[in-house]
Design an enzyme around this catalytic site. Structure first.
Site, PDB file in Angstrom:
ATOM      1  N   ASN A 188       5.304   4.767   2.124  1.00  0.00           N
ATOM      2  CA  ASN A 188       4.549   4.119   1.040  1.00  0.00           C
ATOM      3  C   ASN A 188       3.096   3.866   1.486  1.00  0.00           C
ATOM      4  O   ASN A 188       2.860   3.016   2.348  1.00  0.00           O
ATOM      5  CB  ASN A 188       5.270   2.798   0.704  1.00  0.00           C
ATOM      6  CG  ASN A 188       4.624   2.043  -0.439  1.00  0.00           C
ATOM      7  OD1 ASN A 188       3.417   2.105  -0.622  1.00  0.00           O
ATOM      8  ND2 ASN A 188       5.431   1.313  -1.191  1.00  0.00           N
ATOM      9  N   ASP A 207      10.964  -4.389   4.414  1.00  0.00           N
ATOM     10  CA  ASP A 207      11.836  -4.203   3.263  1.00  0.00           C
ATOM     11  C   ASP A 207      11.553  -5.358   2.324  1.00  0.00           C
ATOM     12  O   ASP A 207      11.593  -6.524   2.726  1.00  0.00           O
ATOM     13  CB  ASP A 207      13.315  -4.147   3.649  1.00  0.00           C
ATOM     14  CG  ASP A 207      14.115  -3.506   2.514  1.00  0.00           C
ATOM     15  OD1 ASP A 207      13.862  -2.319   2.213  1.00  0.00           O
ATOM     16  OD2 ASP A 207      14.947  -4.195   1.894  1.00  0.00           O
ATOM     17  N   LYS A 255      -5.099 -10.525  -2.125  1.00  0.00           N
ATOM     18  CA  LYS A 255      -3.648 -10.288  -2.059  1.00  0.00           C
ATOM     19  C   LYS A 255      -3.122 -10.661  -0.663  1.00  0.00           C
ATOM     20  O   LYS A 255      -2.067 -11.296  -0.537  1.00  0.00           O
ATOM     21  CB  LYS A 255      -3.312  -8.829  -2.402  1.00  0.00           C
ATOM     22  CG  LYS A 255      -1.809  -8.598  -2.472  1.00  0.00           C
ATOM     23  CD  LYS A 255      -1.383  -7.225  -2.940  1.00  0.00           C
ATOM     24  CE  LYS A 255       0.145  -7.086  -2.831  1.00  0.00           C
ATOM     25  NZ  LYS A 255       0.641  -5.727  -3.024  1.00  0.00           N
ATOM     26  N   PHE A 265       0.044  -1.321  -5.947  1.00  0.00           N
ATOM     27  CA  PHE A 265       1.135  -0.361  -6.102  1.00  0.00           C
ATOM     28  C   PHE A 265       2.355  -1.091  -6.666  1.00  0.00           C
ATOM     29  O   PHE A 265       2.344  -2.321  -6.844  1.00  0.00           O
ATOM     30  CB  PHE A 265       1.472   0.300  -4.747  1.00  0.00           C
ATOM     31  CG  PHE A 265       2.050  -0.650  -3.729  1.00  0.00           C
ATOM     32  CD1 PHE A 265       1.221  -1.450  -2.957  1.00  0.00           C
ATOM     33  CD2 PHE A 265       3.429  -0.759  -3.541  1.00  0.00           C
ATOM     34  CE1 PHE A 265       1.756  -2.333  -2.019  1.00  0.00           C
ATOM     35  CE2 PHE A 265       3.975  -1.629  -2.600  1.00  0.00           C
ATOM     36  CZ  PHE A 265       3.128  -2.419  -1.843  1.00  0.00           C
TER      37      PHE A 265
HETATM   38  P1  IMP Z   1      11.279  -0.952  -0.185  1.00  0.00           P
HETATM   39  O1  IMP Z   1      10.396   0.193   0.143  1.00  0.00           O
HETATM   40  O2  IMP Z   1      12.727  -0.660  -0.170  1.00  0.00           O
HETATM   41  O3  IMP Z   1      10.923  -2.164   0.609  1.00  0.00           O
HETATM   42  O4  IMP Z   1      10.987  -1.228  -1.718  1.00  0.00           O
HETATM   43  C1  IMP Z   1      10.311  -2.328  -2.181  1.00  0.00           C
HETATM   44  C2  IMP Z   1      10.174  -2.255  -3.680  1.00  0.00           C
HETATM   45  O5  IMP Z   1       9.418  -3.401  -4.061  1.00  0.00           O
HETATM   46  C3  IMP Z   1       9.383  -1.036  -4.175  1.00  0.00           C
HETATM   47  O6  IMP Z   1       9.730  -0.769  -5.511  1.00  0.00           O
HETATM   48  C4  IMP Z   1       7.955  -1.538  -4.115  1.00  0.00           C
HETATM   49  O7  IMP Z   1       7.128  -0.873  -5.021  1.00  0.00           O
HETATM   50  C5  IMP Z   1       8.143  -2.994  -4.496  1.00  0.00           C
HETATM   51  N1  IMP Z   1       7.149  -3.816  -3.793  1.00  0.00           N
HETATM   52  C6  IMP Z   1       7.227  -4.293  -2.523  1.00  0.00           C
HETATM   53  N2  IMP Z   1       6.125  -4.977  -2.218  1.00  0.00           N
HETATM   54  C7  IMP Z   1       5.344  -4.917  -3.298  1.00  0.00           C
HETATM   55  C8  IMP Z   1       4.047  -5.431  -3.564  1.00  0.00           C
HETATM   56  O8  IMP Z   1       3.373  -6.047  -2.738  1.00  0.00           O
HETATM   57  N3  IMP Z   1       3.588  -5.194  -4.811  1.00  0.00           N
HETATM   58  C9  IMP Z   1       4.289  -4.509  -5.752  1.00  0.00           C
HETATM   59  N4  IMP Z   1       5.476  -3.979  -5.539  1.00  0.00           N
HETATM   60  C10 IMP Z   1       6.003  -4.189  -4.313  1.00  0.00           C
END
Ligand code: IMP
Length: 203
Positions: A9, A69, A173, A150
């Site tokens: 990401n 995560d 942020k 994002f």
């Molecule tokens: P991970 O990659 O499994 O941790 O997924 C986290 C989910 O939460 C993904 O859909 C990300 O887009 C969302 N997410 C995590 N942190 C943020 C943030 O700071 N802003 C917006 N979405 C986030």
């Protein structure tokens, strides 16, 4: 000291690189090192999933690997989507489709309180681990606002700054986000670890 980020990401990479550089950690992404594995998030908690991702990338690179995560817990949905935030609505959706689906699941709902949660995990070669967590309290906006960031940024509103994450500068942020708080807690544990091992981070 060089860490590898166990994530594809680019939004997480930018945020984490900025924060970790403040305490002497250089962050490279797994993609930059040619490590293209995608770890299945089979854990039941953010911590388990963060450790799974970091451990897999440490094993491939033999570098300390760090992962985040994270997920969104909405009170009116009894804490959903939680650990399923990245997969909310199923495979193959864009970020925008996912946050619009979340908005529609809250149609008519006046309780908009929600919490963004982050667990940071670091796994060192030799398998020692550090984990840390952070939470940002906010509300789900009634409509998307802002262009930056994002994921769910356009719909996560932080009352203290009267902005969604997507309306904030990177500095704003990082002054309130779940990930920045988790990284601040991680820093305390990491500095303790370095002290115990006599490691100098700028080496
Ligand atoms: P991970 O990659 O499994 O941790 O997924 C986290 C989910 O939460 C993904 O859909 C990300 O887009 C969302 N997410 C995590 N942190 C943020 C943030 O700071 N802003 C917006 N979405 C986030």
């Amino acid at each position: 000291m060089k860490f590898v980020l166990a994530s594809h990401n680019p939004g997480k990479l930018t945020e984490m690189r900025a924060i970790l550089s403040e305490f002497g950690v250089e962050l490279v992404s797994q993609d930059e090192l040619g490590v293209h594995i995608d770890v299945e998030e089979t854990g039941e908690t953010f911590r388990e999933n963060a450790l799974l991702k970091a451990r897999a990338v440490m094993e491939q690179t033999q570098l300390p690997a760090i992962s985040d995560d994270s997920g969104l817990m909405v009170d009116a949905l009894n804490g959903a989507p939680g650990v399923y935030t990245a997969r909310y609505g199923g495979e193959g959706l864009t970020d925008e489709q996912r946050y619009r689906l979340l908005l529609s699941s809250l149609t008519g709902q006046t309780n908009r309180t929600a919490h963004f949660y982050s667990c940071i995990a670091c796994v060192f070669p030799g398998n020692e681990t550090i984990t840390a967590q952070g939470v940002c309290d906010g509300t789900i906006a009634f409509a998307p606002m802002g262009q930056d960031g994002f994921g769910y940024d356009p719909i996560f509103f932080v009352p203290a700054l009267r902005k969604t994450f997507a309306q904030m500068t990177a500095e704003e942020k990082n002054s309130v986000s779940h990930r920045a708080k988790a990284l601040a807690a991680f820093r305390v544990e990491f500095e303790k670890y370095c002290g115990e091992k006599n490691i100098h981070v700028d080496e």
